[in-house]
Motif scaffolding. Sequence first.
Motif, short mmCIF file in Angstrom:
data_model
loop_
_atom_site.label_atom_id
_atom_site.label_comp_id
_atom_site.label_asym_id
_atom_site.label_seq_id
_atom_site.Cartn_x
_atom_site.Cartn_y
_atom_site.Cartn_z
N ILE A 24 0.82 -1.21 0.00
CA ILE A 24 0.00 0.00 0.00
C ILE A 24 0.85 1.27 0.00
O ILE A 24 0.31 2.37 0.04
CB ILE A 24 -0.97 0.04 1.20
N LEU A 25 2.18 1.12 -0.05
CA LEU A 25 3.06 2.29 -0.09
C LEU A 25 3.47 2.57 -1.52
O LEU A 25 4.14 1.74 -2.14
CB LEU A 25 4.30 2.07 0.77
N PRO A 26 3.09 3.71 -2.09
CA PRO A 26 3.46 4.02 -3.48
C PRO A 26 4.96 3.94 -3.71
O PRO A 26 5.74 4.41 -2.91
CB PRO A 26 2.95 5.46 -3.65
N GLY A 27 5.33 3.33 -4.83
CA GLY A 27 6.74 3.26 -5.21
C GLY A 27 7.46 2.04 -4.70
O GLY A 27 8.47 1.64 -5.27
N LEU A 28 6.97 1.45 -3.62
CA LEU A 28 7.63 0.26 -3.07
C LEU A 28 6.63 -0.90 -3.12
O LEU A 28 6.11 -1.32 -2.11
CB LEU A 28 8.08 0.51 -1.63
N SER A 29 6.35 -1.39 -4.32
CA SER A 29 5.31 -2.38 -4.48
C SER A 29 5.60 -3.65 -3.68
O SER A 29 6.76 -3.99 -3.43
CB SER A 29 5.13 -2.74 -5.96
N GLY A 30 4.51 -4.33 -3.30
CA GLY A 30 4.68 -5.57 -2.56
C GLY A 30 5.47 -6.59 -3.35
O GLY A 30 6.23 -7.38 -2.78
N GLY A 31 5.33 -6.58 -4.68
CA GLY A 31 6.09 -7.51 -5.51
C GLY A 31 7.57 -7.29 -5.42
O GLY A 31 8.36 -8.24 -5.37
N VAL A 32 7.99 -6.02 -5.41
CA VAL A 32 9.42 -5.70 -5.29
C VAL A 32 9.97 -6.20 -3.96
O VAL A 32 11.05 -6.81 -3.91
CB VAL A 32 9.65 -4.17 -5.42
N LEU A 33 9.25 -5.95 -2.88
CA LEU A 33 9.73 -6.38 -1.56
C LEU A 33 9.71 -7.90 -1.45
O LEU A 33 10.57 -8.49 -0.78
CB LEU A 33 8.87 -5.74 -0.47
N ALA A 34 8.75 -8.54 -2.09
CA ALA A 34 8.73 -10.01 -2.10
C ALA A 34 9.95 -10.56 -2.82
O ALA A 34 10.51 -11.58 -2.41
CB ALA A 34 7.45 -10.51 -2.77
N SER A 167 2.72 0.10 -9.31
CA SER A 167 2.37 0.89 -8.12
C SER A 167 0.89 1.21 -8.13
O SER A 167 0.47 2.29 -8.58
CB SER A 167 3.20 2.18 -8.08
N PRO A 168 0.06 0.29 -7.64
CA PRO A 168 -1.39 0.50 -7.66
C PRO A 168 -1.84 1.68 -6.81
O PRO A 168 -2.90 2.25 -7.05
CB PRO A 168 -1.96 -0.81 -7.11
N SER A 169 -1.03 2.08 -5.83
CA SER A 169 -1.42 3.19 -4.96
C SER A 169 -1.56 4.49 -5.73
O SER A 169 -2.30 5.38 -5.32
CB SER A 169 -0.39 3.36 -3.84
N ASN A 170 -0.84 4.62 -6.85
CA ASN A 170 -1.02 5.79 -7.72
C ASN A 170 -2.49 5.97 -8.08
O ASN A 170 -3.06 7.06 -8.01
CB ASN A 170 -0.22 5.62 -9.02
#
Length: 289
Positions: A24-34, A167-170
């Motif tokens: 839910i944080l723009p720019g740091l997608s869950g996929g990237v952190l995964a 980035s879905p939060s956008n």
Amino acid sequence: MQTIDWKDWLLRLFKGAAVGIGGILPGLSGGVLAVIFGLYDKILNFLGNIAKDFWKNVIYFIPVGIGGVIGIILFSVVVEKAFGNYQAMFTCLFIGFVVGTLPQLFKQAGKQGRQGIDFIILGLSALAIFFLMILGGQSLTAVEPSFLAWLFSGALIGLGVIVPGMSPSNFLIYFGLYDKMAAGISSINLGVIIPLTLGLAICVLSLAKVANWAFDQFYSKMYHFILGTVIGSSLAIFPTVVFPAFTATGLAASGLSFTTTLVFSALMFILGVMFSYWFSGIESKYSQD
């Protein structure tokens, strides 16, 4: 009976919390952190072959899931407090997060080479999403919360999980749902949480195999399309969400002067760019393949 390795269990809990925040944080997608935490391949393999080693995978992902819920709830509390009268400033911070990831996303898009058509896809997707969002205007920037709206929002978040860099939060910020979603999650509003979870689950379960196939077959084109949508949606947020805060009505709501709002918005944007650019450098070390 197998004993639980509590150190590993807590580590997976922490990883899940980080992925939840990234979701839910723009720019740091869950996929990237995964990807960073070595969970991405495990998640896609599990979802792509859900019957294989089902209970073993469920047990493995229990702390990840718990951590994800904790991360989302805790960060939602922060978002709820941050938005409101100072929405423009924090929107600039979040857009800064997105902009800072663009160099790494561009590098990742060209990892298997580029062709002229890739740049055309990038440009057309950026222009298309920008003008669609601009033309949507107030009819889309103030979407009324509803079951269907939260279902759609959950599906967008699901895209961020299975498509690294998305980035879905956008879009949630643009639709005016981002802060409302955060408020609903932080207050444990089941009317928000249930459709969000349902939308996320439907999206991830139905598109995991499709995403694997698409990236295998059209890696460069898919990533240039994603890059275009990120650029276009980021640019469209300024005239639709940020600039209205500088009108007389917006300034009266925040209680700040034009100069103060401008300076703090610019500083927040720069801070967001610097942080996510640094973070992207860390991500690149963990996703060489």
